[in-house]
Design a protein around this motif. Structure first.
Motif, PDB file in Angstrom:
ATOM      1  N   UNK A   1       0.824  -1.205   0.000  1.00 23.99           N
ATOM      2  CA  UNK A   1       0.000   0.000   0.000  1.00 23.99           C
ATOM      3  C   UNK A   1       0.863   1.261   0.000  1.00 23.99           C
ATOM      4  N   UNK A   2       1.910   1.247   0.803  1.00 19.74           N
ATOM      5  CA  UNK A   2       2.815   2.400   0.881  1.00 19.74           C
ATOM      6  C   UNK A   2       3.345   2.771  -0.505  1.00 19.74           C
ATOM      7  N   UNK A   3       3.714   1.763  -1.272  1.00 20.74           N
ATOM      8  CA  UNK A   3       4.340   2.019  -2.574  1.00 20.74           C
ATOM      9  C   UNK A   3       3.345   2.220  -3.720  1.00 20.74           C
ATOM     10  N   UNK A   4       2.179   1.577  -3.663  1.00 17.26           N
ATOM     11  CA  UNK A   4       1.330   1.543  -4.865  1.00 17.26           C
ATOM     12  C   UNK A   4      -0.101   2.055  -4.700  1.00 17.26           C
ATOM     13  N   UNK A   5      -0.539   2.367  -3.494  1.00 22.89           N
ATOM     14  CA  UNK A   5      -1.905   2.870  -3.299  1.00 22.89           C
ATOM     15  C   UNK A   5      -2.126   4.127  -4.141  1.00 22.89           C
ATOM     16  N   UNK A   6      -3.256   4.136  -4.844  1.00 21.38           N
ATOM     17  CA  UNK A   6      -3.616   5.296  -5.647  1.00 21.38           C
ATOM     18  C   UNK A   6      -3.179   5.225  -7.099  1.00 21.38           C
ATOM     19  N   UNK A   7      -2.290   4.294  -7.432  1.00 26.43           N
ATOM     20  CA  UNK A   7      -1.842   4.138  -8.820  1.00 26.43           C
ATOM     21  C   UNK A   7      -3.002   3.594  -9.660  1.00 26.43           C
ATOM     22  N   UNK A   8      -3.105   4.030 -10.894  1.00 22.00           N
ATOM     23  CA  UNK A   8      -4.156   3.466 -11.746  1.00 22.00           C
ATOM     24  C   UNK A   8      -3.807   2.018 -12.080  1.00 22.00           C
TER      25      UNK A   8
ATOM     26  N   UNK B   1      -0.465  -2.302 -14.294  1.00 21.04           N
ATOM     27  CA  UNK B   1      -0.321  -3.450 -15.192  1.00 21.04           C
ATOM     28  C   UNK B   1       0.758  -3.214 -16.243  1.00 21.04           C
ATOM     29  N   UNK B   2       0.875  -2.008 -16.723  1.00 21.38           N
ATOM     30  CA  UNK B   2       1.938  -1.677 -17.675  1.00 21.38           C
ATOM     31  C   UNK B   2       3.307  -1.855 -17.021  1.00 21.38           C
ATOM     32  N   UNK B   3       3.422  -1.414 -15.785  1.00 28.01           N
ATOM     33  CA  UNK B   3       4.663  -1.585 -15.023  1.00 28.01           C
ATOM     34  C   UNK B   3       4.975  -3.069 -14.834  1.00 28.01           C
ATOM     35  N   UNK B   4       3.952  -3.867 -14.539  1.00 22.19           N
ATOM     36  CA  UNK B   4       4.128  -5.315 -14.364  1.00 22.19           C
ATOM     37  C   UNK B   4       4.627  -5.966 -15.655  1.00 22.19           C
TER      38      UNK B   4
ATOM     39  N   UNK C   1     -12.641   2.302  -8.688  1.00 26.24           N
ATOM     40  CA  UNK C   1     -12.629   3.462  -9.588  1.00 26.24           C
ATOM     41  C   UNK C   1     -11.340   3.534 -10.400  1.00 26.24           C
ATOM     42  N   UNK C   2     -10.842   2.360 -10.795  1.00 24.18           N
ATOM     43  CA  UNK C   2      -9.657   2.296 -11.644  1.00 24.18           C
ATOM     44  C   UNK C   2      -8.333   2.499 -10.934  1.00 24.18           C
ATOM     45  N   UNK C   3      -8.354   2.579  -9.593  1.00 24.33           N
ATOM     46  CA  UNK C   3      -7.110   2.811  -8.839  1.00 24.33           C
ATOM     47  C   UNK C   3      -6.911   1.738  -7.761  1.00 24.33           C
ATOM     48  N   UNK C   4      -5.654   1.430  -7.490  1.00 23.71           N
ATOM     49  CA  UNK C   4      -5.317   0.468  -6.447  1.00 23.71           C
ATOM     50  C   UNK C   4      -5.642   1.065  -5.083  1.00 23.71           C
ATOM     51  N   UNK C   5      -6.344   0.299  -4.262  1.00 25.70           N
ATOM     52  CA  UNK C   5      -6.680   0.775  -2.913  1.00 25.70           C
ATOM     53  C   UNK C   5      -5.536   0.550  -1.936  1.00 25.70           C
ATOM     54  N   UNK C   6      -4.610  -0.325  -2.311  1.00 25.98           N
ATOM     55  CA  UNK C   6      -3.539  -0.700  -1.396  1.00 25.98           C
ATOM     56  C   UNK C   6      -3.881  -1.935  -0.586  1.00 25.98           C
ATOM     57  N   UNK C   7      -5.114  -2.431  -0.735  1.00 32.20           N
ATOM     58  CA  UNK C   7      -5.558  -3.624  -0.006  1.00 32.20           C
ATOM     59  C   UNK C   7      -5.536  -4.849  -0.925  1.00 32.20           C
ATOM     60  N   UNK C   8      -5.489  -6.007  -0.316  1.00 26.39           N
ATOM     61  CA  UNK C   8      -5.572  -7.252  -1.061  1.00 26.39           C
ATOM     62  C   UNK C   8      -7.037  -7.642  -1.186  1.00 26.39           C
ATOM     63  N   UNK C   9      -7.414  -8.111  -2.353  1.00 24.25           N
ATOM     64  CA  UNK C   9      -8.776  -8.561  -2.621  1.00 24.25           C
ATOM     65  C   UNK C   9      -8.984  -9.984  -2.111  1.00 24.25           C
ATOM     66  N   UNK C  10      -7.917 -10.764  -2.128  1.00 24.26           N
ATOM     67  CA  UNK C  10      -7.965 -12.152  -1.673  1.00 24.26           C
ATOM     68  C   UNK C  10      -7.006 -12.329  -0.504  1.00 24.26           C
ATOM     69  N   UNK C  11      -7.095 -13.472   0.118  1.00 23.68           N
ATOM     70  CA  UNK C  11      -6.101 -13.817   1.139  1.00 23.68           C
ATOM     71  C   UNK C  11      -4.740 -13.928   0.462  1.00 23.68           C
ATOM     72  N   UNK C  12      -3.703 -13.647   1.227  1.00 18.24           N
ATOM     73  CA  UNK C  12      -2.343 -13.841   0.744  1.00 18.24           C
ATOM     74  C   UNK C  12      -2.193 -15.325   0.396  1.00 18.24           C
TER      75      UNK C  12
END
Length: 192
Positions: A62-69, A74-77, A135-146
């Protein structure tokens, strides 16, 4: 009987942890170091088993990627996978290709975020940790269990619930793969 191959990613198919490599690739060394210094207390507590692994991982992510579209992420990945092919172990690539040549079901079951694992193996089903997007942005949270420990087995059972209908061959190299390897018909505890 159907064959299912399940490969761990970090350390098994790769030479290092891709979470760390991905953050450094995405943010650069100074930001990488600073971010981990800011979270050092959580990482120490995690190593002492006083703070859950998944929670520490989510906070760092979350610290590094929260808020990124999601498009930028995905382009970075995609770029990371192209530029980091040297992280893949040749023997691991060979075994994945062999499993596919056998027309066996081939899975990568990883605690890493599936967005950066999938581009390394576009023809393989990835069961990884999924991230939440609103809304097209990373929340910084995981959608699934690790996807670690028992969760690896749970993900396989969600895809293949009838355990008597397939022969599971699993590869892993760490504590996070223990349950998967115990669940398999053939288990290989090794970095490939």
């Amino acid at each position: 009987m159907r064959k299912v191959y399940a490969f761990d990613f970090d350390g098994t198919l790769t030479t290092s942890d891709t979470l760390l490599a991905f953050i450094r690739y995405a943010k650069g060394t100074p930001a990488f170091v600073w971010g981990f210094l800011c979270h050092a207390h959580l990482l120490v507590l995690m190593k002492l088993k006083l703070y859950p692994n998944w929670k520490a991982k989510q906070k760092v992510f979350s610290y590094f990627f929260k808020g990124m579209t999601i498009e930028a992420f995905n382009s970075l990945c995609q770029r990371f996978a192209v530029d980091s092919r040297s992280l893949l172990r040749p023997k691991g690539l060979q075994l994945v290709a062999q499993a596919q040549a056998e027309e066996a079901d081939t899975l990568i079951v990883s605690a890493s975020i599936d967005n950066w694992v999938q581009p390394f193996f576009p023809q393989v089903k990835v069961l990884g940790t999924q991230i939440e997007v609103k809304d097209g942005r990373l929340t910084g949270c995981f959608l699934t269990k690790n996807c670690y420990g028992q969760e690896k087995v749970n993900r396989i059972l969600a895809l293949y619930p009838d355990r008597n209908t397939y022969h599971l061959i699993a590869y892993g190299d760490s504590r996070g793969d223990k349950e998967l390897l115990a669940f398999a018909d053939e288990a290989y505890y090794q970095a490939l």
